[in-house]
Write an enzyme that holds these catalytic residues in place. Structure first.
Site, PDB file in Angstrom:
ATOM      1  CB  THR A 243     131.857  38.171   2.277  1.00 11.34           C
ATOM      2  OG1 THR A 243     130.475  37.968   2.524  1.00 11.34           O
ATOM      3  CG2 THR A 243     132.361  36.944   1.526  1.00 11.34           C
TER       4      THR A 243
ATOM      5  CD  GLU B 246     127.084  36.680   0.676  1.00 12.50           C
ATOM      6  OE1 GLU B 246     126.937  35.804  -0.177  1.00 12.50           O
ATOM      7  OE2 GLU B 246     126.742  37.866   0.504  1.00 12.50           O
TER       8      GLU B 246
END
Ligand code: NAD
Ligand code: TYD
Length: 339
Positions: free
Chosen positions: A128, A130
């Site tokens: 991800t 993130e």
């Protein structure tokens, strides 16, 4: 390229089920084994269109289960792995982190070890954006942006990335990592921003916007993500990381207002609530590398795809009603039961 025996983990979740539906309707060279624990987020209803296919096998089980994973690699002569399985929700990781490290880190380790023992041809680790942390108002995440994860969820994903890369460096395991931005589309579990706001609007419940609502996410339609994963499986260079994103930055409040307006619901349903602890301010992806190297580009415009997504939730009320009255009931009522 022929992709024969693929182990897909987490294939009953949002992105994994979209991937399996996509891959099995687009090519018949693949035999897919879907290993999924069926946590609250796993749902076999997502896979109705493939469950009878001869080239598809579902196995209920946990990626942390060494014996089961070993048995599946042997039994099905697995030569490709795509690891979608994860605990995926930031808010839940803040409430309790242990299962995040167990599944996302230990589970990935079990899969990597098996992939090493059985000499797989490629291991795609679904990560991800993130893992890069939070951006200020300017700039984009590239594959060279240092990892700086802020939540238990993102730190567990970053740990898995580092482990996967170390298996490439040390053992020559053919690992490739994808880092995608926020997905939306059919079958997304209604704890995530877009389906939650659609469903709460339809139920005339308040729409909880964290903090000032100005946090930015970079949105991609799930099919575009899955086409990128297919390309990475076929052509991605081992030991490499590929960012995936559709360059569609939106403030949360813009998305919420758009959903309300498309559903003809009043703006008064919006409720600003306490901010998420450690809330990352902005994510935005530079996907030049996958575009230049593998020829990928997003196929869906946001306006079209958000409309398709809303329509899907409107025509699949049974799907989400079963969820909010079943596996999600306690959590949902705790958060939104008051109105
Ligand atoms: P999801 O929560 O909808 O689905 C996760 C699936 O994994 C579920 O079917 C669940 O039952 C299964 N699972 C969980 N623990 C397991 C275990 N121990 N063993 C076997 N199966 C297990 O998640 P998603 O949104 O589809 O995300 C899939 C992957 O993509 C995750 O790795 C996530 O980190 C990554 N990702 C998601 C997004 C996004 O916007 N949703 C963006 C980028 C990357
Ligand atoms: P989410 O869908 O949980 O994805 P992520 O945190 O992995 O990006 O949240 C997307 C954004 O929406 C994030 O900035 C948090 C915000 N958000 C709300 O404002 N209210 C909500 O109820 C939820 C679930 C998210």
């Amino acid at each position: 390229m022929e992709i024969k025996n693929i182990l897909i983990t987490g294939g009953a979740g949002f992105i994994g089920s979209n991937f399996i539906n996509y891959i099995l309707s687009n090519r018949n060279d693949a035999f897919v084994v879907n290993l999924d624990k069926l946590t609250y987020a796993g749902n076999l209803e997502n896979l109705k269109s493939v469950e009878q296919k001869k080239n598809y096998q579902f196995v209920k089980g946990d990626i942390t289960n060494y014996e089961l994973v070993d048995y599946l690699f042997k039994k099905y002569s697995i030569n490709y792995v795509i690891n979608f399985a994860a605990e995926s929700h930031v808010d839940r990781s803040i409430l309790g982190s242990e299962i995040f490290y167990r599944t996302n880190v230990i589970g990935t380790n079990v899969l990597l070890e098996a992939a090493k023992r059985y000499c797989v041809k490629k291991f795609v680790q679904i990560s991800t954006d993130e893992v890069y942390g939070s951006l200020g108002p300017e700039g984009l995440f590239t594959e060279h942006t240092p990892l700086s994860p802020n939540s238990p969820y993102s730190s567990s994903k970053a740990s898995a990335d580092l482990m996967a890369l170390s298996f490439h460096h040390t053992y020559g395991l053919p690992v490739v990592i994808t880092r995608c931005s926020n997905n939306y589309g059919p079958f997304q579990f209604p704890e995530k921003l877009i389906p939650l706001m659609i469903i709460n609007s339809l139920n005339n419940k308040t729409l909880p916007v964290y903090g000032d609502g100005l946090n930015v996410r970079d949105w991609i339609y799930v099919t575009d993500h899955n086409k990128a994963v297919e390309l990475v499986l076929e052509k991605g260079r081992v030991g490499e990381v590929y960012n995936i994103g559709a360059s569609r930055e939106m403030k949360n409040i813009e998305i919420v207002k758009l959903i309300l307006s498309k559903l003809n619901k009043p703006i008064e349903l919006i409720e600003y609530v306490k901010d998420r602890p450690g809330h990352d301010r902005r994510y935005a992806i530079d996907s030049t590398k996958i575009q230049n190297e593998l020829g990928w580009k997003p196929g869906f415009e946001f306006e079209e795809a958000i409309g398709k997504t809303i329509d899907w939730y409107l025509s699949n009320k049974n799907w989400w009603e079963r969820i909010i009255n079943g596996s999600y009931k306690d959590y949902y009522n705790l958060q939104y039961g008051k109105n």
